[in-house]
Design an enzyme around this catalytic site. Structure first.
Site, PDB file in Angstrom:
ATOM      1  N   HIS A 414       0.837  -1.204   0.000  1.00 20.49           N
ATOM      2  CA  HIS A 414       0.000   0.000   0.000  1.00 20.49           C
ATOM      3  C   HIS A 414       0.869   1.250   0.000  1.00 20.49           C
ATOM      4  O   HIS A 414       0.689   2.161  -0.833  1.00 20.49           O
ATOM      5  CB  HIS A 414      -0.900  -0.036   1.241  1.00 20.49           C
ATOM      6  CG  HIS A 414      -1.734   1.179   1.450  1.00 20.49           C
ATOM      7  ND1 HIS A 414      -3.100   1.163   1.264  1.00 20.49           N
ATOM      8  CD2 HIS A 414      -1.437   2.442   1.860  1.00 20.49           C
ATOM      9  CE1 HIS A 414      -3.590   2.360   1.525  1.00 20.49           C
ATOM     10  NE2 HIS A 414      -2.600   3.154   1.902  1.00 20.49           N
ATOM     11  N   GLU A 415       1.806   1.302   0.918  1.00 25.49           N
ATOM     12  CA  GLU A 415       2.595   2.509   1.071  1.00 25.49           C
ATOM     13  C   GLU A 415       3.560   2.726  -0.085  1.00 25.49           C
ATOM     14  O   GLU A 415       3.844   3.864  -0.457  1.00 25.49           O
ATOM     15  CB  GLU A 415       3.327   2.488   2.410  1.00 25.49           C
ATOM     16  CG  GLU A 415       2.402   2.461   3.600  1.00 25.49           C
ATOM     17  CD  GLU A 415       1.446   3.646   3.666  1.00 25.49           C
ATOM     18  OE1 GLU A 415       1.703   4.650   2.990  1.00 25.49           O
ATOM     19  OE2 GLU A 415       0.448   3.557   4.395  1.00 25.49           O
ATOM     20  N   HIS A 418       1.927   4.676  -2.698  1.00 23.42           N
ATOM     21  CA  HIS A 418       2.101   6.112  -2.500  1.00 23.42           C
ATOM     22  C   HIS A 418       3.478   6.561  -2.983  1.00 23.42           C
ATOM     23  O   HIS A 418       3.621   7.596  -3.651  1.00 23.42           O
ATOM     24  CB  HIS A 418       1.977   6.463  -1.017  1.00 23.42           C
ATOM     25  CG  HIS A 418       0.588   6.397  -0.484  1.00 23.42           C
ATOM     26  ND1 HIS A 418      -0.452   7.121  -1.000  1.00 23.42           N
ATOM     27  CD2 HIS A 418       0.073   5.703   0.561  1.00 23.42           C
ATOM     28  CE1 HIS A 418      -1.554   6.870  -0.306  1.00 23.42           C
ATOM     29  NE2 HIS A 418      -1.259   6.018   0.641  1.00 23.42           N
ATOM     30  N   HIS A 421       3.741   6.560  -6.762  1.00 18.59           N
ATOM     31  CA  HIS A 421       2.879   7.644  -7.243  1.00 18.59           C
ATOM     32  C   HIS A 421       3.644   8.971  -7.159  1.00 18.59           C
ATOM     33  O   HIS A 421       3.673   9.759  -8.122  1.00 18.59           O
ATOM     34  CB  HIS A 421       1.614   7.700  -6.384  1.00 18.59           C
ATOM     35  CG  HIS A 421       0.587   8.669  -6.864  1.00 18.59           C
ATOM     36  ND1 HIS A 421      -0.616   8.854  -6.208  1.00 18.59           N
ATOM     37  CD2 HIS A 421       0.551   9.533  -7.911  1.00 18.59           C
ATOM     38  CE1 HIS A 421      -1.341   9.764  -6.846  1.00 18.59           C
ATOM     39  NE2 HIS A 421      -0.642  10.209  -7.875  1.00 18.59           N
TER      40      HIS A 421
END
Length: 628
Positions: A414-415, A418, A421
């Site tokens: 998940h991180e 980020h 991105h």
């Protein structure tokens, strides 16, 4: 728009180094309890500043620069070159300010007990307020220049192209912008208005004496980290004790938590009125040009989908073999797995799972995993949860509380969603438009979770392993779509009550939250029992001090599920459509950006598709359970 902003999202990171380095002395930002951790598991903040002294020198240098901004006042409408000079100066100062902020905030996260870290954050809050006051005249002056003249400047001066998005957003906000003096006063008061969140953080992380339980012969402190671990315990009695101890401790401070949260809600309501917005939610969503219809549609569709959630809860009761279901039965895995995912394993699985995103994505991820930009393990004084923060031009910094379980693996993927991105946006955008808004921030992270689930499902051997992965996918949808929407509905109700003139208190928050717990979890339909003690959970959620933030987890998982399915089923076109959303950063309004990519979150369709996916996963699990 030319403000000192904190780039901050949820995140997780780990390094892909096969051999642990020798233990090193504590680094800046490293609490004493981490001194024996392998060096690769503790971030190195020296790319920001070589030392605390260097940080403080830069902070003071920035303070010395702020009075000089007054010389730019009155020049923005002179000509295009003057406007560009002013905006370039502001951007350069903001970037320097973000570097100073990230250094302070990362250290505070790793040990909020340390007085030096608390003091450093206090200095940063003061700098933030002084920065806002020093540039408070900028937006009103741009608005006074007017749209026609500003657009003419943009056409005539190529150097203004990087500022065009922010200029146009400032012009659109003219109706809600106060005069320079009022804007300066509000900016100076900003740290004071946001202090309630810091008070809540200190209460939870430094001041509350958390109870302890003896579990399997070991003493476990039931702080937020201990609670998060114990709520997954396979023994129902242990879970029940953990919930009673944790929420019982929070209940002792119900009045204090109620005061801090009411203060934060009141600040939002008052500012919305001052800026002539109809509601606090309208004011908050306006920053990213997200229609209020998106939030209202989300809440409506989640409520319409509650039968799917209740179907999942009944499946959970069946698989756990329980005579009834209670709130402390939500978190244990439906199928137990002894598999461990230390950081190097999590790194490799994340790389493998994101292979469908292409070579450029893989190259960026491998680069990020090769440097020390994460803080991995839990420690005394370290805040809970996970996040990403960073500075333009540097590999992002990632904060974890990695415990080698499946949740840690999922958080890791998940991180890094980020993180990549951020790197994609920075590679494609200038500094001024690289910072993506919250509305798209969680798409990349939750898309990675979907890709990880699909990757693990493809590797699964046997019925139990498939049930484990499917069960974790269901739990992700519950926690990210339904739970976050419940939080958003709580925020709506709290702000609506304040706007009606009603008083808010700890007891009022508890009552509001309890009603939502009962509705979402089917208490009146006999689906789940809600013990009144767990109605204190609102005090446990730090995101409420960042109003109308959490709904974006739910909209993001909806959009992310769409994009992940498109990438897995499609080809290069579908992959590039998704990656171009990430590369766009903040160069377009997020709702418009997603509409152009085929996802309109103001309509029921995306939410209904997600609910169908959830129903389909339940179908698969029931078929597997029915196999002899």
């Amino acid at each position: 728009m030319f403000r000192f902003t904190r780039i901050h999202g949820a995140l997780a990171l780990a390094l892909l180094l096969p051999v642990a380095a020798a233990a090193q002395p504590a680094q800046p930002g490293q609490p004493a309890g981490m001194a024996d951790a392998p060096e690769r598991l503790v971030w190195d903040l020296r790319p920001l500043f070589a030392s605390d002294a260097a940080w403080d020198a830069e902070r003071q240098a920035l303070l010395a620069e702020l009075p000089k901004l007054a010389a730019l006042r009155g020049t923005l409408g002179s000509n295009a070159a003057a406007l560009r000079t002013a905006l370039d100066t502001l951007s350069a100062l903001q970037l320097r300010g973000e570097r100073v902020w990230v250094y302070a905030s990362t250290q505070y996260s790793t040990d909020s007990r340390a007085a030096r870290n608390q003091e450093r954050m206090g200095l940063m809050q003061a700098l933030w307020g002084q920065w806002g006051a020093a540039r408070a005249w900028v937006d009103p002056e741009i608005q006074a220049v007017g749209s026609d003249k500003v657009e003419a400047f943009i056409r005539s001066e190529p150097g203004l192209a990087r500022h065009a998005v922010n200029l146009r957003q400032v012009l659109r906000a003219a109706r809600h912008t106060l005069g320079a003096e009022a804007e300066g006063a509000l900016a100076a008061l900003g740290p004071v208005l946001r202090a309630a969140g810091e008070t809540r953080s200190l209460l939870v992380n430094a001041d509350i004496v958390w109870p302890s339980l003896t579990v399997e012969g070991q003493t476990v402190r039931v702080s937020d980290t201990g609670y998060e671990r114990l709520r997954q315990h396979p023994d129902r009695a242990v879970r029940q004790q953990a919930f009673a101890a944790f929420f019982g401790a929070l209940r002792q401070y119900e009045n204090t938590f109620g005061s801090t949260l009411a203060t934060r809600v009141r600040a939002g309501v008052v500012e919305a009125k001052l800026r002539q917005y109809p509601t606090a939610v309208a004011a908050t969503l306006a920053d990213d040009e997200v229609p209020e219809a998106v939030l209202r549609m989300l809440v409506a569709q989640a409520n319409a989908g509650l039968p799917v959630l209740h179907r999942y809860f009944r499946l959970r009761q069946r698989m756990l073999g329980l005579p009834d279901l209670a709130y402390h039965d939500i978190y244990p895995a439906l199928v137990r797995s002894e598999r461990r995912y230390p950081p190097d394993v999590a790194a490799q699985l994340t790389l493998d799972a994101t292979r469908p995103l292409g070579a450029d994505y893989q190259r960026l991820l491998q680069r990020a995993l090769s440097v020390r930009s994460m803080h991995v393990r839990p420690a005394d004084g370290k805040q809970g949860g996970a996040y990403q923060t960073g500075v333009y031009g540097l590999v992002p910094f990632v904060f974890l509380n990695h415990q080698d379980d499946y949740t840690s693996l999922s958080t890791y993927a998940h991180e890094w969603g980020h993180g990549i991105h951020t790197m994609l946006a920075q590679a494609a955008q200038p500094y001024e438009t690289a910072r993506y808004p919250l509305f798209t921030a969680e798409i990349a992270s939750t898309a990675n979770e979907v890709l990880l689930s699909e990757h693990l499902l493809a590797q699964a051997r046997g019925r139990d392993e498939r049930l484990f992965v499917l069960g974790e996918s269901l739990e992700r949808l519950r926690a990210t779509f339904f739970r976050q929407t419940m939080f958003a509905e709580f925020e709506l109700q709290a702000h609506d009550a304040m706007e009606r003139g009603e008083a808010l208190s700890g007891k009022k928050f508890t009552a509001l939250y309890c009603d939502l717990l009962r509705k979402y979890h089917g208490a009146d339909a006999g689906v789940m029992q809600i013990d009144p003690v767990v109605c204190q959970e609102w005090a446990y959620i730090p995101h409420f001090y960042r109003p109308f933030y959490v709904y974006q987890y739910a909209t993001s998982v909806t959009a992310a599920t769409h994009f992940a399915e498109q990438v897995l089923r499609g080809g290069e076109k579908e992959r590039e459509t998704y990656l171009n959303v990430l590369r766009a950063g903040g160069s377009a309004p997020p709702h418009v950006l997603l509409q152009a990519a085929g996802v309109d979150l103001a309509t029921p369709a995306p939410y209904q598709a997600l609910l169908r996916r959830m129903d389909g996963i339940i179908d698969q699990m029931e078929r597997l359970l029915d196999q002899k």
